[in-house]
Scaffold this motif. Structure first.
Motif, PDB file in Angstrom:
ATOM      1  N   PHE A  51     -31.792 -13.855  -2.892  1.00  0.00           N
ATOM      2  CA  PHE A  51     -31.877 -14.476  -4.211  1.00  0.00           C
ATOM      3  C   PHE A  51     -30.506 -15.027  -4.574  1.00  0.00           C
ATOM      4  O   PHE A  51     -29.525 -14.284  -4.601  1.00  0.00           O
TER       5      PHE A  51
ATOM      6  N   SER B 121     -35.510 -11.216  -8.912  1.00  0.00           N
ATOM      7  CA  SER B 121     -34.079 -11.051  -8.602  1.00  0.00           C
ATOM      8  C   SER B 121     -33.432  -9.962  -9.455  1.00  0.00           C
ATOM      9  O   SER B 121     -32.403  -9.417  -9.079  1.00  0.00           O
TER      10      SER B 121
ATOM     11  N   ASN C 109     -34.340  -5.283  -5.486  1.00  0.00           N
ATOM     12  CA  ASN C 109     -33.749  -6.513  -4.966  1.00  0.00           C
ATOM     13  C   ASN C 109     -32.264  -6.659  -5.289  1.00  0.00           C
ATOM     14  O   ASN C 109     -31.597  -7.537  -4.765  1.00  0.00           O
TER      15      ASN C 109
ATOM     16  N   ASN D 194     -30.476  -8.556  -2.043  1.00  0.00           N
ATOM     17  CA  ASN D 194     -29.952  -9.547  -3.010  1.00  0.00           C
ATOM     18  C   ASN D 194     -29.502 -10.845  -2.325  1.00  0.00           C
ATOM     19  O   ASN D 194     -29.322 -11.861  -2.980  1.00  0.00           O
TER      20      ASN D 194
END
Ligand code: A3P
Length: 345
Positions: A310, A290, A295, A307
């Motif tokens: 996560f 994450s 990400n 994103n």
């Protein structure tokens, strides 16, 4: 991070006749969806459609589920990672990819690993959303024959709607599920992230709860999806491995070894001693993945910011968002739906 996901190579140039044939097929699928499938209020501002008992988003998958069903040619060596969204798909894909490719991409070589450059959905594409989705592929059926074995794919399609060639060829399926309440809360947050991106008002948790219980959440009904794979795992344990996110969180090493064995590439005792299992767990941990730039800022092919995959990665977070009555009602439905199946969620 402007990069081309590796599976883009499946969209090889085609002859005029082949292109026309693909277009004809997609036109037929679109007509079937538009004229014969039931629709319901969607999670964004477009209705969702029901195909063979489960609900799909036209925006996210187009008519990909039908194209996948008709055109995918499975190989015995294929490994399919299946799930209903928000059950830990991103994590399972990272783990399975790292296991399968650990010789060419050692998890200890942290600077080089593909997971540092690509979100796992770009390394292990969701078939119906990324490969067969006409919103993305320009009405071209992908050529997956050019991929070397063993091939690793993802899908959210329920067991009963999978292409027939998967069961016939004996490909292996790894399914991940999660407790009902956390799945709903994770889905609700995810939908709201996407609604915000599309300048839509956030959906209230009560509304998400209602849709979820009715079965009109993404690829829902949740219980029927889980039960389909659960029953298949009991009938054909050599072909279907059934995992629970909640258990993976508690004992990652144990389940990583189960996954590797099922995939046909068990860890050797030497690898175990050298700490390869722990290296993969660390590489694929929520904290590590994450925080990667790809990400945090990247966007995967279906237009979803990486994103959004996560959030917290915790078990039991639903208690912070659902009322005691909602929690109780979900427990009640889950108990009723799973009654007699031997499955506990
Ligand atoms: P939460 O919303 O509860 O945090 P999917 O990958 O199927 O979309 O599921 C997303 C859920 O998995 C989210 O749960 C997300 O935070 C969690 N997740 C993503 N990557 C993870 C990882 N590496 N380890 C553990 N959980 C992860």
């Amino acid at each position: 991070m402007a990069q081309n996901p590796p599976y883009k190579i499946c969209f090889v140039p085609k002859s005029k006749e082949e292109k026309e044939e693909d277009e004809k097929n997609y036109k037929r699928y679109s007509e079937i969806v538009a004229t014969t499938f039931p629709t319901a209020e969607g999670w964004f501002d477009v209705p969702i459609y029901q195909c063979q008992g489960f609900w799909y988003s036209f925006e996210m998958a187009g008519v990909g589920p039908l194209a996948f069903q008709d055109h995918f040619k499975a190989r015995p060596s294929d490994i399919l990672l299946a799930s209903i969204p928000k059950c830990g798909t991103t994590w399972l894909k990272s783990l399975a990819f790292s296991i399968m490719n650990r010789k060419s991409h050692p998890p200890s070589a942290l600077q080089q690993h593909p997971l540092l450059k690509f979100n796992s959905h770009d390394l292990v594409p969701v078939m119906e959303m990324m490969l067969y989705n006409n919103n993305l592929n320009g009405n071209r059926i992908p050529n997956l024959d050019i991929l070397p074995s063993p091939r690793l794919f993802g899908t959210h399609i329920p067991y009963t709607s999978l292409p027939q060639s998967i069961a016939l060829s004996g490909s292996r399926i790894i399914y991940i599920c999660r407790n009902t309440k956390d799945n709903l809360v994770s889905w609700w947050h995810f939908i709201n992230k996407l609604r915000l991106k599309n300048s839509l008002e956030p959906m209230k948790v009560e509304e998400a709860f209602k849709m979820f219980c009715k079965g009109t959440s993404s690829y829902g009904p949740f219980w029927e999806h889980v039960l389909g794979y659960w029953k298949a795992s009991l009938e054909k344990p050599q072909s279907v491995l059934f995992l629970k996110y909640d258990e993976l969180v508690i004992e990652p090493a144990l389940h990583l070894k189960r996954i590797a064995k099922f995939m046909g590439c068990p860890f050797s005792s030497m690898e175990d001693k050298e700490g390869v299992v722990d290296q993969i767990i660390k590489l694929c941990s929520f904290e590590n993945l994450s925080n990667l730039e790809v990400n945090q800022t990247g966007i995967c092919d279906v237009g979803i910011p990486n994103n959004a995959f996560f959030r917290k990665g915790k078990v039991g977070d639903s208690a912070n968002y659902l009322s005691p009555e909602m929690l109780e009602q979900l427990d009640h439905i889950t108990k009723e739906k799973l009654h007699g199946s031997g499955l506990m969620l």
